[in-house]
Design an enzyme around this catalytic site. Structure first.
Site, PDB file in Angstrom:
ATOM      1  N   ARG A 184      48.229  37.226  34.560  1.00 22.24           N
ATOM      2  CA  ARG A 184      48.441  38.138  35.593  1.00 22.24           C
ATOM      3  C   ARG A 184      49.844  38.581  35.934  1.00 22.24           C
ATOM      4  O   ARG A 184      50.874  38.011  35.215  1.00 22.24           O
ATOM      5  CB  ARG A 184      47.913  37.486  36.961  1.00 22.24           C
ATOM      6  N   GLU A 220      37.222  43.144  44.170  1.00 22.92           N
ATOM      7  CA  GLU A 220      36.555  42.892  45.477  1.00 22.92           C
ATOM      8  C   GLU A 220      37.124  43.850  46.427  1.00 22.92           C
ATOM      9  O   GLU A 220      38.445  44.006  46.575  1.00 22.92           O
ATOM     10  CB  GLU A 220      36.705  41.471  45.683  1.00 22.92           C
ATOM     11  N   LYS A 251      46.718  39.822  46.973  1.00 21.15           N
ATOM     12  CA  LYS A 251      46.054  40.558  48.163  1.00 21.15           C
ATOM     13  C   LYS A 251      46.390  39.822  49.434  1.00 21.15           C
ATOM     14  O   LYS A 251      46.406  40.541  50.557  1.00 21.15           O
ATOM     15  CB  LYS A 251      44.773  40.595  47.792  1.00 21.15           C
TER      16      LYS A 251
END
Length: 554
Positions: free
Chosen positions: A260, A34, A270
């Site tokens: 992750r 994104e 983020k």
RNA sequence: UGGGAUGUCGUCAAGCGGUAAGACACAUGGUUUUGGUCCAUGCAUUCGAGGGUUCGAAUCCUUCCAUCCCAACCA
């Protein structure tokens, strides 16, 4: 076919799919960021996975911007992401896509859903929606708007799309099961009204699809075969499958989840990274203390070292935290082999060689890279006054300190042996200068009489050295797991940046460009920072050399 | 108290019923004009715990325990 390297569980699945011809011979992956922040090394793991699989199986890997929420997204991030993926050395060729490319298609599929009676317009507000959703242990209850007629749903949805409603009032929901133990299946939102201008579609759309709907559909539209994502999306997979199944679409990609990346002494989210930038805890997205790709690049990390790291950590489903020492190992390994050497003094201590002629200059040969069998040589001017590092002298050294000390001798790298004759101090007792003598017969590690001297010091000519600024970086957080703090910002290391002025470096390094990396011998790896000007050079310390000198410095 | 997932060395991670790879870290020697590199050696009698099946189990069954994820109109 895949190279014969160790297989992770995802490659095993792909091999099996190839055997059973599930998708014929096709393997298509995608990296779907994104554009709402900079990429970090956790994304590098995903990039290496997706592009790596594509490379090995001769399939494309799409770069798709998952831009379904105009409120947070920006072209600036699109640009930085493209730059970072490219810098890492991956090529999406002509496979550059945006979820927003599919807004029209997605809208039409939503109408299909409504017509099938599988979606409805709900007027519950956020608060009410939460109440109706139930809890982890109790079933939710149906929305009072759940049984609206198809005609009414269609009409309302059209009005939503036309911008007749303000944000929050109406939302399109999938009609699934309010009693599902998986909360994602309790009639999730599919479309919501958003008034923010979209970075690509401007104000064309008033409604935007939610991730769960847009993502699986985009994968399907692009013909992705294996949709790799992180563990937290495991609970979303039933919904991923639901949309594709209900709409009876032929291409049904398989979502596969992997763990992750976490690394100790830093944060990889983020949201937190954005907060560090916005609160000025660091200077920018490319601050060398940050684990962003841009930060690592500025710090002096190479694409190869990052890819090597990603390959060494593996892919699995276990929540894990990788030791930052492994990342450091990877960059040292790369730079040791490839970086040019230079002599630089971080904390200069003047040394006067009393028996060396005042105006004499000798140009001494030094290997540019001793690890390279075909290395070229550079010339170092040697003069009566030189600088050595403060750390290489101790007036009252402990056992096994084999650097300079009063009456002691050291080898000068690429040069003569010197012996310390006198220590000169200022009024406060600080050592400000050493008076030494050199042995003309003892050069480059070998003395004419065969005597052994254990210690080596690096040096630069006082006359010919260039002054530079050096920025030393330490870990951004004090503890291994900053997340364990109520507020991870409380764990920030106040000493993560040390700026050294008046460092001395040999002045024959040639034309330097931002990013050029060196090993400052016996000290560490450094690279030219972009803040450098032609008059004032600035170096960043990428990582120090390993140091097994364990004795405490007094 | 619901659902989903995961537990193999300090940290990652192979292993897929035949008797615990590898890497980082760490330790000790050797080489070395970088206390770097390099080389050598050491580092899980044991796989979250207990029970069971089997000639044989980290691998199969079972019970338990621990950890992570999920109640945004974020992704």
């Amino acid at each position: 076919m895949a190279k014969t390297k160790s297989k992770n569980f995802i490659r095993s699945i792909i091999d099996n799919d190839l055997r059973t011809q599930k998708n014929g011979d096709r393997v298509v992956t995608r990296f779907p960021p994104e554009p709402n922040g900079f990429l970090h090394i956790g994304h590098a793991k995903s990039i290496c996975l997706n592009f790596g699989i594509a490379d090995d199986y001769n399939g494309p890997c799409h770069l798709r911007f998952d831009d379904t929420n105009p409120a947070n997204e920006d072209t600036m991030y699109v640009d930085s992401i493209k730059e970072d993926v490219k810098w890492l050395g991956f090529d999406w060729q002509d496979k550059l896509f945006y979820s927003s490319d599919y807004f029209d298609k997605l809208y039409n599929y939503a109408i299909e859903l409504i017509k099938m009676g599988k979606a409805y317009i709900c007027e519950l507000d956020v608060e009410q929606m939460r109440e109706y959703r139930g809890t982890l242990t109790e079933a939710g209850k149906n929305s009072p708007f759940r049984d609206r007629s198809i005609e009414e749903n269609l009409e309302l949805f059209t009005k939503m799309a036309n911008g007749d409603f303000e944000e929050g009032k109406y939302v399109l929901r999938a009609k699934i099961d309010m009693a599902s133990p998986n909360l994602n299946m309790r009639d999730p939102a599919v479309y919501r009204v958003k008034n923010a201008p979209h970075h690509r579609t401007g104000d064309k759309f008033k409604i935007y699809p939610m991730y769960d709907y847009a993502h699986c559909m985009s994968d399907s539209i692009e013909g992705i075969t294996h949709s790799l994502c992180t563990l937290e999306f495991e609970n979303h997979r039933p919904l991923y499958d639901w949309f594709i199944d209900e709409l009876d679409i032929e291409c049904h990609p398989q979502q596969i989840e992997f763990a992750r990346l976490n690394i100790n002494y830093t944060v990889l989210s983020k949201r937190k990274l954005l907060e560090l930038v916005e609160t000025k805890a660091v200077n920018s997205w490319d601050d060398p203390r940050l684990p962003t790709i841009a930060g690592l690049r500025r710090r002096g990390y190479t694409p190869g070292s990052i890819k090597e790291f990603c390959s060494r950590i593996g892919i699995a489903k276990v929540d894990s935290t990788v030791d930052i020492a492994l990342l450091e190992y990877c960059i040292r390994e790369d730079l040791n082999k490839n970086a040019k050497r230079a002599m630089a003094i971080l904390n200069p201590l003047k040394v006067v060689i009393e028996n060396y002629p005042e105006d004499k200059v000798e140009y001494l040969k030094a290997k540019v890279n001793p690890e390279d069998p075909n290395t070229s040589y550079r010339e170092l001017p040697f003069t009566r006054e030189i600088f050595i590092d403060h750390d290489d002298f101790m007036e009252n050294p402990p056992e096994k300190y084999f650097r300079l000390q009063p009456g002691g001798e050291v080898k000068l790298k690429n040069s003569y042996f010197i012996k310390c004759q006198e220590v000169i101090k200022d009024q406060d007792g600080n050592i400000i200068e050493l008076r030494c003598t050199y042995d003309q017969e003892a050069f480059c590690g070998k003395a004419a009489d065969g005597r052994k001297v254990k210690g080596t010091a690096h040096w630069v000519s006082a006359k010919y050295a260039q002054d530079v600024e050096v920025r030393l970086y330490d870990r951004l957080f004090k503890s291994e797991n900053p997340q364990s703090f109520d507020n991870y910002l409380d764990d920030l290391n106040p000493n993560s940046l040390t700026v050294l002025h008046n460092c001395k470096i040999e002045n024959n390094l040639g034309n330097l460009n931002s990013g050029d990396g060196f090993q400052f011998e016996r000290t560490g790896y450094f690279c030219v920072d972009k803040d450098s000007t032609s008059e004032a050079l600035v170096f960043n310390r990428t990582v120090s050399l390993k140091d097994s000198f364990k004795i405490k410095k007094k």
